[in-house]
Design an enzyme around this catalytic site. Structure first.
Site, short mmCIF file in Angstrom:
data_model
loop_
_atom_site.label_atom_id
_atom_site.label_comp_id
_atom_site.label_asym_id
_atom_site.label_seq_id
_atom_site.Cartn_x
_atom_site.Cartn_y
_atom_site.Cartn_z
NE ARG A 1 28.04 -36.57 -2.93
CZ ARG A 1 28.58 -37.45 -3.78
NH1 ARG A 1 29.88 -37.66 -3.80
NH2 ARG A 1 27.80 -38.12 -4.62
CG HIS B 1 38.46 -44.85 6.53
ND1 HIS B 1 38.27 -43.72 5.77
CD2 HIS B 1 37.97 -44.56 7.75
CE1 HIS B 1 37.70 -42.81 6.51
NE2 HIS B 1 37.50 -43.29 7.72
CD GLU C 1 20.08 -34.03 -6.40
OE1 GLU C 1 20.78 -35.04 -6.25
OE2 GLU C 1 20.28 -32.99 -5.75
CG ASN D 1 24.34 -41.12 -6.84
OD1 ASN D 1 24.56 -41.80 -7.83
ND2 ASN D 1 25.29 -40.48 -6.19
CG ASP D 2 19.32 -38.01 -4.33
OD1 ASP D 2 18.86 -38.88 -3.56
OD2 ASP D 2 20.18 -37.19 -3.98
CB CYS E 1 27.93 -34.90 -10.63
SG CYS E 1 26.43 -34.31 -9.85
NE ARG F 1 21.90 -41.80 -2.48
CZ ARG F 1 22.45 -40.62 -2.77
NH1 ARG F 1 21.70 -39.62 -3.17
NH2 ARG F 1 23.74 -40.46 -2.68
NE ARG G 1 25.52 -31.52 -3.20
CZ ARG G 1 25.37 -32.84 -3.11
NH1 ARG G 1 24.82 -33.50 -4.11
NH2 ARG G 1 25.78 -33.50 -2.06
C1 PEP Z 1 23.24 -37.63 -6.83
O1 PEP Z 1 22.17 -37.61 -6.20
O2 PEP Z 1 23.42 -38.29 -7.86
C2 PEP Z 1 24.39 -36.87 -6.33
C3 PEP Z 1 25.51 -36.78 -7.04
O3 PEP Z 1 24.29 -36.29 -5.09
P1 PEP Z 1 24.46 -37.08 -3.71
O4 PEP Z 1 25.01 -38.45 -4.02
O5 PEP Z 1 25.38 -36.26 -2.89
O6 PEP Z 1 23.05 -37.10 -3.18
MG MG Z 2 21.82 -36.17 -4.66
#
Ligand code: PEP
Ligand code: MG
Length: 586
Positions: free
Chosen positions: A303, A196, A438, A461-462, A509, A472, A339
């Site tokens: 999300r 925060h 992903e 990210n995934d 994204c 991650r 999503r």
């Molecule tokens: C990702 O995996 O890049 C993504 C945007 O989804 P999350 O971070 O919610 O897993």
């Molecule tokens: Mg993801």
């Protein structure tokens, strides 16, 4: 004057920008709590003492909420959440029970219960939810201060000079009491990029360093310090050279940032006239304002897990519908990409928990869960289809690994739309449908996937986690988590070629899209739409406006021939270094 040695310490950049000034220490937290046993006849009074400390804390929260200044209004929901947490069963009832069964004092019972809840959050790998453990600390600290009669948080209101605040941690309630004209920046020992303090500091556009272990021990009141929130660097007792260098950087940074923000509402069009969209990622309805304030062209990723995680019970169709409709209304006419549930893996939902999995990241996550539980899936789809009637909505499926999953999800979607039509409930059955890329298999099969959807959105990210086998959320392998790894760029290229050949749109994204350094490469790889945390939008837009895309083939070829991410970074730096100088500090 004493000539003190300059010390440079690395923390985590919580909010970008530079400030130079004097440290002001507040709150070292409540570390030392006494434990003592009680006799049976003392227990009722002890429970009463705990309850009145909670009531007092509730009253304090009410007072704070009632006097929150306008610039903090976006953070009100955090304060409301903390107020609710004060009487949450897990904390309130369990502490009362522990006093009674273990016959111990309220402080000790509270400390133990709070530690148990925090452990539960710490076990989650998603940094957003792991940091929600800090909320528990803020709430229990407030009760604890009432129990032991310590009124430390009033110090913040007492500040009467322009200082840099140094604290073990700052609760949202404490932060909201700060008068902005008295604070230049924050330093906290706890927290990460999504805590925060960082969120608030970014909202207020105040430089902040978080996760700086030992800060409250090392710094004294009135120590002269430089905070570089962009790099996460603290300089204690700066030399004259450092003071001059950072004062210059501060002026350059601020001029740059002001220019970027001034232009953030304008379109992101490249010099050769190609229009790109730069969208915001949100987890909460309240973040929509931040997307709009930062010039976002829509929501590229909503999300939706949070509504499911916030309570012990599943949200109803109407609750989901109201929430989605509000986001859509606020963003209208801009698009909102919703999503579907991406639970399990690192995001556990209590109300849907089936059993512990030995390898949750590879388990019954996201679309896999939804296909196994069509009842849960349908409730969400009904809410989305209904909300889509009122605006510009796209539906996005997470963690797709093969064509069969898309077909199965589309079958349930079509059934759901038919049911709504039969019930004469307004909905939009023709909304755009896309998938997140992903999982490596999805990237490899992109040409086949493209026959079934309107868009792809690459979740780096995934994609990085699963392609490079890097958890991650694991600090020990964080240095190996490389968006510019040659394998990742090749996968993005495969996806891009498939999308363009089939004429479907290509979005990104994941966090990779939020770094202005990656923009030239992502443009060369044909990304149409970038989506990111809202404060990153202005810098990415600014970068897009400076990159001519008419002749990027040679650059891309050269990048794709490199054998390591370091070599790729060098090629990007050598090619676009001049533009980076103007827009970002490397
Ligand atoms: C990702 O995996 O890049 C993504 C945007 O989804 P999350 O971070 O919610 O897993
Ligand atoms: Mg993801």
């Amino acid at each position: 004057m004493e000539n003190l040695q300059e010390v440079v310490i690395q923390g985590i950049g919580g909010s970008p920008g530079i400030c130079i000034g004097k440290a002001y220490l507040v709150d070292r937290g409540v570390d030392v709590v006494q434990q003592y046993l009680l006799l049976d006849f003392e227990l009722d009074d002890e429970i009463e003492r705990f309850k009145s400390a909670v009531n007092q804390a509730t009253k304090e929260m009410d007072d704070i909420i009632a006097t929150v200044p306008a610039e903090f209004s976006e953070q009100l929901y955090i304060l409301e959440t903390h107020k609710v947490m004060l009487k949450d069963k897990k904390l309130y009832d369990k502490t009362c029970k522990m006093i009674e069964t273990k016959k111990i004092n309220a402080e000790w019972a509270l400390k133990k219960v709070s530690a148990q809840i925090r452990r539960m959050f710490n076990d989650m790998t998603d940094p957003y939810f792991r940091e929600r453990g800090n909320d528990v600390t803020h709430v229990t600290d407030r009760i604890m201060h009432n129990l032991i009669g310590n009124r430390e948080h009033e110090q913040i209101q007492d500040i009467n000079k322009r200082v840099i605040l140094v604290a073990r941690d700052l609760s949202p309630a404490e932060t909201s009491q700060i008068q902005l004209n008295k604070i230049q920046g924050f330093i906290t020992e706890l927290g990460g990029k999504t805590s925060h303090t960082s969120i608030i500091a970014r909202t207020l556009q105040v430089p902040a360093i978080v996760g700086l272990a030992g800060a409250t021990e090392l710094l004294k009141n009135d120590s002269i310090i430089i905070v570089d929130g962009t790099q996460g660097v603290l300089i204690l007792n700066p030399s004259e050279d450092s003071l001059i260098a950072y004062a210059e950087k501060k002026v350059i940074d601020e001029t740059r940032r002001k220019r970027m923000i001034r232009h953030s509402a304008k379109p992101a069009r490249t010099p050769d006239g190609i229009q790109k969209k730069v969208m915001g990622n949100i987890e909460l309805l309240e973040e929509v304002v931040s997307v709009l304030d930062h010039g976002g062209d829509g929501i590229g990723l909503y999300r939706t897990e949070f509504l499911y995680m916030a309570s012990n019970e599943l949200p109803t169709e109407d609750q989901l519908f109201e929430n989605y409709k509000e986001v859509i209304d606020l963003m209208s006419p801009l698009p909102v990409t919703i999503r579907t549930l991406d639970i399990n893996g690192d995001k556990q939902v209590r109300a849907l928990k089936e059993k512990d999995e030995s390898n949750p990241a590879l388990g019954l996550r996201a679309i896999r869960y939804c296909l196994k539980r069509p009842d849960v899936f349908k409730t969400q789809l009904r809410a989305i289809l209904r909300a889509a009637y009122y605006g510009n909505v796209r539906l996005m499926l997470p963690m797709i690994s093969g064509v069969q999953e898309i077909i199965a999800a589309k079958t349930i979607l079509a059934q759901t739309a038919e049911e709504l039509a039969r019930e004469n409930i307004p909905c939009d059955p023709h909304l755009e449908l896309g998938i997140m890329i992903e999982v490596p298999s999805a990237a490899i099969l992109a040409d086949l996937m493209a026959n079934h959807v309107h868009f792809f959105s690459i979740g780096t990210n995934d994609l990085i986690q699963y392609s490079l086998a890097i958890d991650r959320g694991n600090h020990d392998v964080a240095h190996l988590f490389k968006p510019l790894h040659p394998a990742i760029l090749r996968l993005v290229k495969i996806v891009s070629e498939a999308a363009h050949k089939k004429g479907i749109k290509l979005f990104m994204c994941g966090e990779m899209a939020a770094d202005p350094f990656n923009v030239p490469l992502l443009l060369a790889l044909g990304i149409n739409e970038f989506s990111m945390n809202p404060p990153s939008i202005p810098a990415v837009k600014s970068m897009i406006r400076q990159i001519d895309t008419s002749n990027m083939d040679i650059f891309l070829d050269k990048v794709l021939k490199q054998e390591s991410s370091d070599a790729i970074i060098k090629v990007v730096q050598d090619t676009y270094g001049d533009i980076f100088q103007e827009t970002i500090r490397l």
